[in-house]
Write an enzyme that holds these catalytic residues in place. Structure first.
Site, PDB file in Angstrom:
ATOM      1  N   TRP A   1       0.858  -1.187   0.000  1.00 20.35           N
ATOM      2  CA  TRP A   1       0.000   0.000   0.000  1.00 20.35           C
ATOM      3  C   TRP A   1       0.898   1.243   0.000  1.00 20.35           C
ATOM      4  CZ3 TRP A   1       0.918   3.229   4.067  1.00 20.35           C
ATOM      5  CH2 TRP A   1       1.392   2.667   5.260  1.00 20.35           C
TER       6      TRP A   1
ATOM      7  N   GLU B   1       7.997   7.628  13.696  1.00 25.63           N
ATOM      8  CA  GLU B   1       8.157   7.061  12.346  1.00 25.63           C
ATOM      9  C   GLU B   1       8.936   8.004  11.431  1.00 25.63           C
ATOM     10  OE1 GLU B   1       7.216   4.106  11.329  1.00 25.63           O
ATOM     11  OE2 GLU B   1       5.777   3.422  12.813  1.00 25.63           O
TER      12      GLU B   1
ATOM     13  N   GLU C   1       9.124   1.332   6.070  1.00 26.47           N
ATOM     14  CA  GLU C   1       8.812   2.175   7.219  1.00 26.47           C
ATOM     15  C   GLU C   1       8.510   3.613   6.802  1.00 26.47           C
ATOM     16  OE1 GLU C   1       8.365   1.485  10.274  1.00 26.47           O
ATOM     17  OE2 GLU C   1       9.220  -0.479  10.610  1.00 26.47           O
TER      18      GLU C   1
ATOM     19  N   HIS D   1       5.040   4.830   6.677  1.00 23.43           N
ATOM     20  CA  HIS D   1       4.250   5.000   7.897  1.00 23.43           C
ATOM     21  C   HIS D   1       4.181   6.464   8.322  1.00 23.43           C
ATOM     22  CE1 HIS D   1       5.376   0.554   9.031  1.00 23.43           C
ATOM     23  NE2 HIS D   1       4.697   0.662   7.911  1.00 23.43           N
TER      24      HIS D   1
ATOM     25  N   GLU E   1       9.841  -3.888  17.168  1.00 21.67           N
ATOM     26  CA  GLU E   1       8.800  -4.116  16.166  1.00 21.67           C
ATOM     27  C   GLU E   1       7.546  -4.692  16.816  1.00 21.67           C
ATOM     28  OE1 GLU E   1       8.740  -3.120  13.154  1.00 21.67           O
ATOM     29  OE2 GLU E   1      10.792  -2.824  12.540  1.00 21.67           O
TER      30      GLU E   1
ATOM     31  N   THR F   1       5.837  -1.941  18.680  1.00 17.61           N
ATOM     32  CA  THR F   1       5.189  -1.014  17.751  1.00 17.61           C
ATOM     33  C   THR F   1       3.933  -1.633  17.156  1.00 17.61           C
ATOM     34  OG1 THR F   1       7.412  -0.325  17.226  1.00 17.61           O
ATOM     35  CG2 THR F   1       5.677   0.588  15.884  1.00 17.61           C
TER      36      THR F   1
ATOM     37  N   ASP G   1       2.317  -4.107   9.034  1.00 14.03           N
ATOM     38  CA  ASP G   1       3.724  -4.023   8.586  1.00 14.03           C
ATOM     39  C   ASP G   1       4.676  -4.326   9.740  1.00 14.03           C
ATOM     40  OD1 ASP G   1       3.105  -3.306   5.997  1.00 14.03           O
ATOM     41  OD2 ASP G   1       3.902  -1.261   6.125  1.00 14.03           O
ATOM     42  N   GLU G   2       4.361  -3.734  10.895  1.00 13.23           N
ATOM     43  CA  GLU G   2       5.256  -3.925  12.051  1.00 13.23           C
ATOM     44  C   GLU G   2       5.314  -5.406  12.435  1.00 13.23           C
ATOM     45  OE1 GLU G   2       6.652  -1.341  12.152  1.00 13.23           O
ATOM     46  OE2 GLU G   2       5.468   0.442  12.534  1.00 13.23           O
TER      47      GLU G   2
ATOM     48  N   HIS H   1       7.616  -7.163  10.118  1.00  9.79           N
ATOM     49  CA  HIS H   1       9.010  -6.839  10.470  1.00  9.79           C
ATOM     50  C   HIS H   1       9.430  -7.596  11.733  1.00  9.79           C
ATOM     51  CE1 HIS H   1       8.341  -2.696   8.353  1.00  9.79           C
ATOM     52  NE2 HIS H   1       8.521  -3.675   7.502  1.00  9.79           N
TER      53      HIS H   1
HETATM   54 FE   LIG Z   1       8.561  -1.432  11.974  1.00 12.18          FE
HETATM   55 FE   LIG Z   2       6.787   1.824  11.423  1.00 14.98          FE
END
Ligand SMILES: [Fe+2]
Ligand SMILES: [Fe+2]
Length: 392
Positions: free
Chosen positions: A91, A134, A172, A175, A225, A228, A257-258, A261
């Site tokens: 995205w 971020e 990242e 974000h 991560e 987060t 996403d986090e 990761h």
């Molecule tokens: Fe992250």
């Molecule tokens: Fe992030």
């Protein structure tokens, strides 16, 4: 987050008179017990939160260990890079913002602002804290590239480690970009104060204390991560409760996403536990003893040097990131890496094992006390929301 950046719950640095365990959870240089924060300008150079250079441990990994990371190069290519999402499938911020090429652009902005009106200031303080964290991504990429054996030696190195770091940063980057544009359009926050904070923060850098040591660094990033992931997931939940479904989706996407990761970083550490358990468990304990700090711990807006504590206190009060989350992150990592089942450790390794395995229980034992203290918290003006008073 970006390095992604979370860690310590605000066990509130200025409220809990600290027993041993509590100190272990507080951020560096707890702010004084002040109740009223006067917005007196200070020079950025006077930021007191920096560690004295003499306290610094650097390059703590013995040079021969670099071979381990060289030997894991192929493993990382096959097992870690797959956690990067192809750019074409990612995205982008534009997908969730009013479309400036559409005829309905102004209506879309109006709708966004109407939804944003229902969301309280304290939520915005947390969202801004996330956004600034971020947005300070350049500082995290720099920090990653201080790690011996895995740094990007050229800026465009083709090693697996360097490929991961750059592509992770690129993911990242979306974000902060998305949150920043959303916040700008919402009209709810003081963008100038926020942008100044970001500039100060990138200028201040981050101090993850992982000693240029990738054993410690990958523990740190695993922790961050996951923390987060919790934080963005919780802001998604709150945004939904406040009726802003679009914002909830944005925070949820970032959380996803986090999570991805986190999977990559925890798998790297898992591999290190497999090939070199003694060094890895010692690194784990060492990193935790140093009090993993949110990468934003040097955050300030040019006048409030307790800004980071204030942000994390509000995040804790709203249930976005609490001492319970901190314990959960620790517990999860200890279980995921099966730290209690490690065998053949040195005496130091066994001490480290015992320390990390018992820590979650010790953290949980102070949860209630922390929550009681949080109820006594003062309110302070926060520049990000035009100096309106926010309860910590
Ligand atoms: Fe992250
Ligand atoms: Fe992030």
């Amino acid at each position: 987050m970006a390095m992604s950046l979370y860690s310590l719950p605000q066990i509130s640095t200025h409220r809990v008179k600290a027993p041993q365990i509590c100190m272990a959870l507080t951020l560096n240089n707890a702010p004084p017990k002040s109740v009223t924060i006067k917005p007196t300008p200070k020079k950025p150079s006077s930021n007191p939160k920096r560690e004295k250079p003499n306290d610094r441990v650097t390059h703590s990994m013995s040079p021969e260990k670099i071979e381990i990371f060289d030997s894991l190069e192929g493993w990382a290519r096959d097992n870690i890079l797959k956690y990067l999402k192809p750019v074409e499938k990612c995205w982008q911020p534009k997908d969730f913002l009013p479309d400036p090429t559409s005829e309905g652009f102004y209506d879309q902005i109006k709708e966004l602002r109407e939804r944003a009106r229902e969301v309280p200031d304290d939520f915005y303080v947390v969202l801004v804290g996330h956004m600034i964290t971020e947005e300070s991504l350049p500082a995290y990429q720099t920090a990653l590239n201080t790690m011996d054996g895995v740094r990007d030696e050229t800026g465009a190195s083709s090693t697996s480690w360097a490929t991961w770091s750059r592509a992770w940063s690129a993911e990242e980057n979306r974000h902060g970009d998305l949150l920043s544009k959303y916040l700008y359009l919402s009209g709810r926050v003081d963008m100038r104060a926020i942008e100044k904070t970001t500039q100060y923060m990138i200028g201040a850098g981050v101090d993850p204390k992982f000693e240029n040591n990738p054993y410690m660094g990958f523990i740190f990033t695993s922790f961050q991560e996951r923390a987060t992931f919790f934080s963005h997931g919780n802001t998604a939940r709150l945004a939904k409760e406040h009726g802003d479904i679009n914002l909830a989706k944005v925070c949820g996407l970032i959380a996803a996403d986090e999570k991805r990761h986190e999977t990559a970083y925890t798998k790297i550490s898992q591999k290190l536990f497999e090939v070199d358990p003694d060094t890895t468990v010692i690194a784990f304990a060492n990193m935790i003893r140093k009090r993993i700090s949110m990468p934003g711990h040097l955050m300030h807006d040019g006048r409030d040097f307790n800004l980071f504590s204030h942000f994390t206190a509000v995040a804790a009060r709203l249930g976005v990131y609490t001492v319970t989350n901190y314990a959960e992150v620790m517990e999860h990592l200890v279980n995921y890496w099966k730290v209690d089942q490690l065998t053949g450790l040195s005496a130091e390794g066994r001490r480290a094992q015992e320390y990390v395995c018992t820590l979650p229980h010790r953290i949980r034992s102070i949860e209630e006390r922390v929550r009681d203290k949080e109820k006594e918290a003062p309110s302070v003006p926060i520049s990000w929301v035009f100096d309106r008073s926010i309860k910590l």
